[in-house]
Enzyme design. Structure first.
Site, PDB file in Angstrom:
ATOM      1  N   SER A  21      -8.663 -12.766   9.043  1.00 59.07           N
ATOM      2  CA  SER A  21      -7.676 -11.775   9.501  1.00 59.07           C
ATOM      3  C   SER A  21      -7.997 -11.350  10.923  1.00 59.07           C
ATOM      4  O   SER A  21      -8.984 -11.790  11.514  1.00 59.07           O
ATOM      5  CB  SER A  21      -7.728 -10.548   8.585  1.00 59.07           C
ATOM      6  OG  SER A  21      -8.956  -9.856   8.789  1.00 59.07           O
ATOM      7  N   MET A  22      -7.172 -10.466  11.448  1.00 53.73           N
ATOM      8  CA  MET A  22      -7.485  -9.875  12.747  1.00 53.73           C
ATOM      9  C   MET A  22      -8.760  -9.037  12.597  1.00 53.73           C
ATOM     10  O   MET A  22      -9.044  -8.514  11.516  1.00 53.73           O
ATOM     11  CB  MET A  22      -6.325  -9.007  13.227  1.00 53.73           C
ATOM     12  CG  MET A  22      -5.107  -9.855  13.580  1.00 53.73           C
ATOM     13  SD  MET A  22      -3.783  -8.902  14.330  1.00 53.73           S
ATOM     14  CE  MET A  22      -4.461  -8.598  15.962  1.00 53.73           C
ATOM     15  N   PHE A  23      -9.521  -8.934  13.668  1.00 57.20           N
ATOM     16  CA  PHE A  23     -10.761  -8.144  13.720  1.00 57.20           C
ATOM     17  C   PHE A  23     -11.846  -8.667  12.769  1.00 57.20           C
ATOM     18  O   PHE A  23     -12.721  -7.920  12.355  1.00 57.20           O
ATOM     19  CB  PHE A  23     -10.477  -6.660  13.411  1.00 57.20           C
ATOM     20  CG  PHE A  23      -9.333  -6.106  14.209  1.00 57.20           C
ATOM     21  CD1 PHE A  23      -9.484  -5.798  15.553  1.00 57.20           C
ATOM     22  CD2 PHE A  23      -8.087  -5.919  13.628  1.00 57.20           C
ATOM     23  CE1 PHE A  23      -8.426  -5.304  16.296  1.00 57.20           C
ATOM     24  CE2 PHE A  23      -7.019  -5.425  14.356  1.00 57.20           C
ATOM     25  CZ  PHE A  23      -7.196  -5.121  15.694  1.00 57.20           C
ATOM     26  N   GLY A  25     -13.750 -11.286  13.655  1.00 55.12           N
ATOM     27  CA  GLY A  25     -14.801 -11.878  14.487  1.00 55.12           C
ATOM     28  C   GLY A  25     -14.656 -13.377  14.709  1.00 55.12           C
ATOM     29  O   GLY A  25     -15.640 -14.060  14.992  1.00 55.12           O
ATOM     30  N   LYS A  26     -13.433 -13.892  14.606  1.00 47.63           N
ATOM     31  CA  LYS A  26     -13.216 -15.344  14.759  1.00 47.63           C
ATOM     32  C   LYS A  26     -13.574 -15.829  16.152  1.00 47.63           C
ATOM     33  O   LYS A  26     -14.260 -16.840  16.312  1.00 47.63           O
ATOM     34  CB  LYS A  26     -11.736 -15.707  14.479  1.00 47.63           C
ATOM     35  CG  LYS A  26     -11.265 -15.381  13.088  1.00 47.63           C
ATOM     36  CD  LYS A  26      -9.823 -15.807  12.889  1.00 47.63           C
ATOM     37  CE  LYS A  26      -8.854 -15.081  13.815  1.00 47.63           C
ATOM     38  NZ  LYS A  26      -8.802 -13.612  13.588  1.00 47.63           N
ATOM     39  N   GLU A  93      -6.885 -19.104  18.787  1.00 47.82           N
ATOM     40  CA  GLU A  93      -5.532 -18.660  18.403  1.00 47.82           C
ATOM     41  C   GLU A  93      -4.662 -19.851  18.004  1.00 47.82           C
ATOM     42  O   GLU A  93      -3.486 -19.947  18.388  1.00 47.82           O
ATOM     43  CB  GLU A  93      -4.876 -17.879  19.561  1.00 47.82           C
ATOM     44  CG  GLU A  93      -5.660 -16.669  20.033  1.00 47.82           C
ATOM     45  CD  GLU A  93      -5.635 -15.485  19.066  1.00 47.82           C
ATOM     46  OE1 GLU A  93      -4.912 -15.545  18.049  1.00 47.82           O
ATOM     47  OE2 GLU A  93      -6.366 -14.520  19.327  1.00 47.82           O
ATOM     48  N   GLN A  95      -3.115 -20.600  15.445  1.00 47.93           N
ATOM     49  CA  GLN A  95      -1.882 -20.333  14.673  1.00 47.93           C
ATOM     50  C   GLN A  95      -0.632 -20.359  15.552  1.00 47.93           C
ATOM     51  O   GLN A  95       0.462 -20.571  15.058  1.00 47.93           O
ATOM     52  CB  GLN A  95      -1.988 -18.983  13.930  1.00 47.93           C
ATOM     53  CG  GLN A  95      -1.821 -17.722  14.782  1.00 47.93           C
ATOM     54  CD  GLN A  95      -3.085 -17.303  15.519  1.00 47.93           C
ATOM     55  OE1 GLN A  95      -4.125 -17.939  15.380  1.00 47.93           O
ATOM     56  NE2 GLN A  95      -2.994 -16.242  16.309  1.00 47.93           N
ATOM     57  N   CYS A 149     -11.885  -3.234   5.695  1.00 52.10           N
ATOM     58  CA  CYS A 149     -10.664  -2.451   5.507  1.00 52.10           C
ATOM     59  C   CYS A 149     -10.867  -1.058   6.103  1.00 52.10           C
ATOM     60  O   CYS A 149     -11.799  -0.353   5.718  1.00 52.10           O
ATOM     61  CB  CYS A 149     -10.329  -2.350   4.020  1.00 52.10           C
ATOM     62  SG  CYS A 149      -8.904  -1.294   3.677  1.00 52.10           S
TER      63      CYS A 149
HETATM   64 ZN    ZN Z   1      -8.865  -1.131   1.355  1.00 52.73          ZN
END
Ligand code: ZN
Length: 204
Positions: A21-23, A25-26, A93, A95, A149
């Site tokens: 997901s975003m954030f 650390g990719k 990036e 995607q 999260c």
């Molecule tokens: Zn959560």
């Protein structure tokens, strides 16, 4: 942590995919792997789609500001043209690239080049994003990273969009997105639906 099977292709190419997901650390992980290649004095080329102009046109910058010089390309085929001398190719990036990126990665790996691809596995709706599913399928190694999260502190695998824009391509950072676990993501989506219903009622 990912331990590479070798530093450069050495006529034995392969494909690594770093997704999440975003954030999550990719880009940091991509840069970490590429820096190790540079330490070994092997030639690295880094590419990104021209559409990603969040921070800097030529530098690839992660959220925590580790940078590496990258080449913006508007078409995945250009990577083949520009990657001539490299031992290792990085693509960030992914995607946002066209579907031809899958063949481009295969071609490079088959020529003995190590290809490291980073990208979002899912869009803001939780749908597989662009060519990422195909890239994950053809990869020799897949690393799925997770964010935290921001609502509950569990492991997050989804990118929740805080605005009501519907396009798949909305560039943004923490102003527009936050990482969420599945439970908090679903709660957020329900809240947005309720708000949309209310505002459509009020407009009559
Ligand atoms: Zn959560």
């Amino acid at each position: 942590m990912f331990i590479e099977p070798g530093i450069a292709g050495d006529n034995r190419g392969w494909i690594e995919v770093i997704c999440g997901s975003m954030f999550s650390g990719k880009t940091e992980e991509l840069i970490r792997r590429l820096r190790r290649v540079q330490i070994a004095n092997r030639k690295v080329e880094l590419f990104k789609p021209e559409v990603d102009v969040r921070y800097d046109a030529a530098n690839i910058v992660s959220h925590n500001s580790s940078t590496m010089q990258g080449i913006p390309v508007n078409n995945s085929q250009n990577i083949l043209l520009l990657a001539q001398e490299a031992d290792v190719i990085g693509i960030d990036e992914a995607q946002f690239f066209d579907s031809e990126i899958v063949n481009v990665c295969q071609t490079l790996a088959n020529k003995g080049i190590r290809v490291i691809v980073a990208g979002l596995d899912m869009d803001f709706m939780g749908r597989p994003f662009g060519p990422m599913p195909q890239l994950m399928a053809i990869a020799d190694y897949v690393t799925k990273l997770h964010a935290i999260c921001v609502q509950c502190g569990h492991i997050a695998s989804l990118s929740f969009r805080k605005t009501t824009e519907n396009s798949q391509f909305v560039l943004g950072e923490s102003d527009k997105y936050e990482p969420r676990c599945r439970k908090c993501y679903m709660e957020g989506m329900r809240e947005q639906e309720e708000l949309a219903k209310l505002s459509s009622k009020n407009s009559f």
